[in-house]
Design an enzyme around this catalytic site. Structure first.
Site, PDB file in Angstrom:
ATOM      1  N   ASP A  54       0.847  -1.189   0.000  1.00 26.05           N
ATOM      2  CA  ASP A  54       0.000   0.000   0.000  1.00 26.05           C
ATOM      3  C   ASP A  54       0.883   1.239   0.000  1.00 26.05           C
ATOM      4  OD1 ASP A  54      -1.785   2.030   0.403  1.00 26.05           O
ATOM      5  OD2 ASP A  54      -2.523   1.335   2.342  1.00 26.05           O
ATOM      6  N   GLU A 134      31.464  10.151  -0.169  1.00 25.96           N
ATOM      7  CA  GLU A 134      32.221  10.276   1.080  1.00 25.96           C
ATOM      8  C   GLU A 134      31.291  10.774   2.194  1.00 25.96           C
ATOM      9  OE1 GLU A 134      36.522  11.506  -0.963  1.00 25.96           O
ATOM     10  OE2 GLU A 134      35.369  13.001   0.141  1.00 25.96           O
ATOM     11  N   GLU A 136      29.769  11.557   5.786  1.00 27.15           N
ATOM     12  CA  GLU A 136      30.250  11.832   7.143  1.00 27.15           C
ATOM     13  C   GLU A 136      29.090  11.703   8.127  1.00 27.15           C
ATOM     14  OE1 GLU A 136      33.640  15.086   5.717  1.00 27.15           O
ATOM     15  OE2 GLU A 136      31.731  15.767   6.555  1.00 27.15           O
ATOM     16  N   GLU A 191      36.956  12.682  11.492  1.00 26.71           N
ATOM     17  CA  GLU A 191      36.851  13.925  10.728  1.00 26.71           C
ATOM     18  C   GLU A 191      37.246  15.123  11.591  1.00 26.71           C
ATOM     19  OE1 GLU A 191      36.483  15.844   8.231  1.00 26.71           O
ATOM     20  OE2 GLU A 191      36.626  14.259   6.719  1.00 26.71           O
ATOM     21  N   GLU A 198      34.246   9.653   9.032  1.00 24.69           N
ATOM     22  CA  GLU A 198      34.025   9.475   7.596  1.00 24.69           C
ATOM     23  C   GLU A 198      34.527   8.104   7.186  1.00 24.69           C
ATOM     24  OE1 GLU A 198      35.098  12.680   4.849  1.00 24.69           O
ATOM     25  OE2 GLU A 198      36.117  11.190   3.584  1.00 24.69           O
ATOM     26  N   HIS A 247      30.668  14.600   0.139  1.00 25.25           N
ATOM     27  CA  HIS A 247      31.346  14.942  -1.109  1.00 25.25           C
ATOM     28  C   HIS A 247      31.150  13.792  -2.088  1.00 25.25           C
ATOM     29  CE1 HIS A 247      34.301  17.430   1.563  1.00 25.25           C
ATOM     30  NE2 HIS A 247      33.092  17.952   1.508  1.00 25.25           N
ATOM     31  N   ARG A 318      39.883  24.084  -1.997  1.00 24.45           N
ATOM     32  CA  ARG A 318      38.744  23.354  -1.426  1.00 24.45           C
ATOM     33  C   ARG A 318      37.589  24.266  -1.021  1.00 24.45           C
ATOM     34  NH1 ARG A 318      39.871  17.914   0.181  1.00 24.45           N
ATOM     35  NH2 ARG A 318      42.002  17.335  -0.345  1.00 24.45           N
ATOM     36  N   GLU A 335      34.770  16.419  -8.043  1.00 25.56           N
ATOM     37  CA  GLU A 335      34.278  16.252  -6.677  1.00 25.56           C
ATOM     38  C   GLU A 335      33.301  17.385  -6.375  1.00 25.56           C
ATOM     39  OE1 GLU A 335      35.907  15.945  -2.059  1.00 25.56           O
ATOM     40  OE2 GLU A 335      37.052  17.049  -3.562  1.00 25.56           O
ATOM     41  N   ARG A 337      31.151  19.154  -3.801  1.00 24.48           N
ATOM     42  CA  ARG A 337      31.345  19.182  -2.347  1.00 24.48           C
ATOM     43  C   ARG A 337      30.114  19.638  -1.554  1.00 24.48           C
ATOM     44  NH1 ARG A 337      36.407  19.011  -0.620  1.00 24.48           N
ATOM     45  NH2 ARG A 337      36.090  20.518   1.054  1.00 24.48           N
TER      46      ARG A 337
END
Length: 446
Positions: A54, A134, A136, A191, A198, A247, A318, A335, A337
């Site tokens: 359902d 990745e 966390e 981390e 992570e 990420h 970064r 990547e 982020r």
């Protein structure tokens, strides 16, 4: 490569491993795993795609008058869980796609939505979107009742070891369990924030990666509970420390060829990679409501805590939204982020892929790379560099989503309507609530 199981493999595995119950799992629109548990006597029926449920009470699915849905298990998702059973009987799981009684894929199935965008990529000549996530998470202590507290399990920092990292044994147990389930773990570590961890697993195709993220979160929560801990994938559970991201590394393949790599390019990036990246940047504001779907998600996307707030890219820096990791050849990838682990992974991968494909189809021009730390740039410098900000609230993100026809098309009318409705209710509940900060600031002063 993902695992390959036949019907016979599964039936044999049930007998060899004393499996008594099977969980037919699916994911609702908001990313929550649901399941229908069946005894092994019903497994044949399930593998024949005749198991009905359902759908009327599942978030973002269907109205009561059209509630019957069918689960179609994916044999390649077969897994036997190391919990939930006894020595004499074990519990297994299968990830399912959802179909209507007419035999059509259900428009609100997140897994089906990702499959639809992958078909678009296939029509453009790409055989696979490879994904390396990745995720966390934080570990908090639980109280005598087993409820989570706000007490962290350690005071460790980035890459710390025991005794600072008291979650090390728990994290190691998680890795061992994942390994038994067929995950190829590339790294696990503490981390930046206290209590934050992570675990990275090897890239795979998009569907398998999304399935793996869902199984991963189940494993983390179950193992943490054995250690008297509560694992949360909430993006920003604590003020003043880094939040939890997910990420996401992306690369498009054509057979064995990574189409993102070009050895003749200065950065080793092909035109395909540059077009794809341009698409990601163009539609980033539009897909943020999907990749960062909670009110709380926007407490993470603020300057000073390593999370991206700006639509930009860099080969090394970064602080922008997209980074280009140093590896080249088959490992060339982007990547992204901004996503956080509260996202529905199927929808997140669908909208990011759709954005990248739009860049390729329209050969979008890639903006200049950003080598500076964006967090220290003032408004004038940001304007001069053409760097826009990501939405600052869930409300802003929903408005950007509505304005982006490419991302709306990726989701489809049914999922889009139901997602926006659920999230606007969430925003209104938050907006109208009186929060402790307000009382601390204003109750005595006024």
């Amino acid at each position: 490569m993902p695992k390959r199981f036949t019907r016979e493999d599964i039936l044999r595995s049930v007998e060899e491993n004393n499996v008594e119950f099977i969980r037919l799992q699916f994911t609702d629109l908001l990313g929550t795993i649901k399941n229908v548990e069946i005894p092994k006597s019903q497994l044949g029926k399930a593998l024949d795609n005749k198991m009905m449920f359902d759908g009327s009470s599942i978030e973002g699915f269907v109205r009561i008058e059209e509630s019957d849905m069918y689960l179609h298990p994916d044999p390649n998702s077969w897994v036997i869980y190391p919990w939930g059973g006894t020595e004499d009987s074990r519990v297994a799981g299968l990830v399912c796609d959802m179909y209507t009684p007419d035999g059509e894929p259900f428009a609100g199935d997140p897994r089906g939505i990702l499959k639809n965008v992958l078909k678009e990529a296939e029509a453009m000549g790409f055989s696979a979107l490879n994904v390396g996530p990745e995720p966390e998470f934080f570990l908090f202590k639980t109280d005598a009742k087993g409820d989570p507290t706000m007490d962290l399990n350690d005071k460790g920092g980035y890459f710390d070891l025991a005794p600072m990292d008291l979650g090390e044994n728990c994290r190691r147990d998680i890795v061992i369990t994942l390994d038994k389930l067929g995950f190829e773990i590339e790294a696990s570590h503490h981390e930046v924030a206290p209590g934050q961890h992570e675990i990275d697993f090897k890239y795979t195709d998009a569907i398998t990666a999304a399935d793996n993220i869902q199984v991963f979160e189940l494993v983390v929560k179950n193992i943490a509970r054995r250690y008297g801990l509560h694992a949360t994938f909430m993006p920003k559970p604590l003020y003043g420390v880094s939040g939890s991201g997910m990420h996401t590394h992306l690369s498009l393949f054509r057979g064995e060829e990574n189409t993102f790599y070009d050895p003749s390019d200065e950065l080793g990036l092909s035109r395909t990679a540059r077009y794809f990246l341009a698409g990601i940047l163009k539609h980033a504001k539009g897909f943020t409501a999907i990749t960062n779907p909670l009110v709380n998600s926007y407490k993470r996307l603020v300057p000073g805590y390593e999370a991206p707030c700006y639509v930009a890219w860099s080969p090394t820096n970064r602080s922008p939204l997209v980074r280009i990791p140093a590896s080249r050849g088959l490992s060339t990838r982007l990547e992204v982020r901004s996503p956080d682990p509260a996202t529905n992974p199927y929808l997140a991968l669908a909208v990011m892929l759709k954005a990248g494909l739009d860049g390729i189809q329209n050969q979008l021009e890639l903006s200049q790379e950003t080598d500076r730390n964006i967090y220290v740039m003032d408004e004038e410098e940001l304007d001069r560099a053409g760097i826009e900000q990501l939405p600052a609230t869930l409300k802003e993100a929903l408005e950007e989503l509505k304005k982006d026809p490419v991302i709306c098309e990726a989701l489809g009318e049914h999922a889009l309507r139901n997602f926006i409705e659920a999230k606007e209710i969430e925003w209104d509940m938050f907006r109208s609530q009186v929060h402790p900060w307000e009382r601390e600031q204003y109750l005595s002063l006024y």
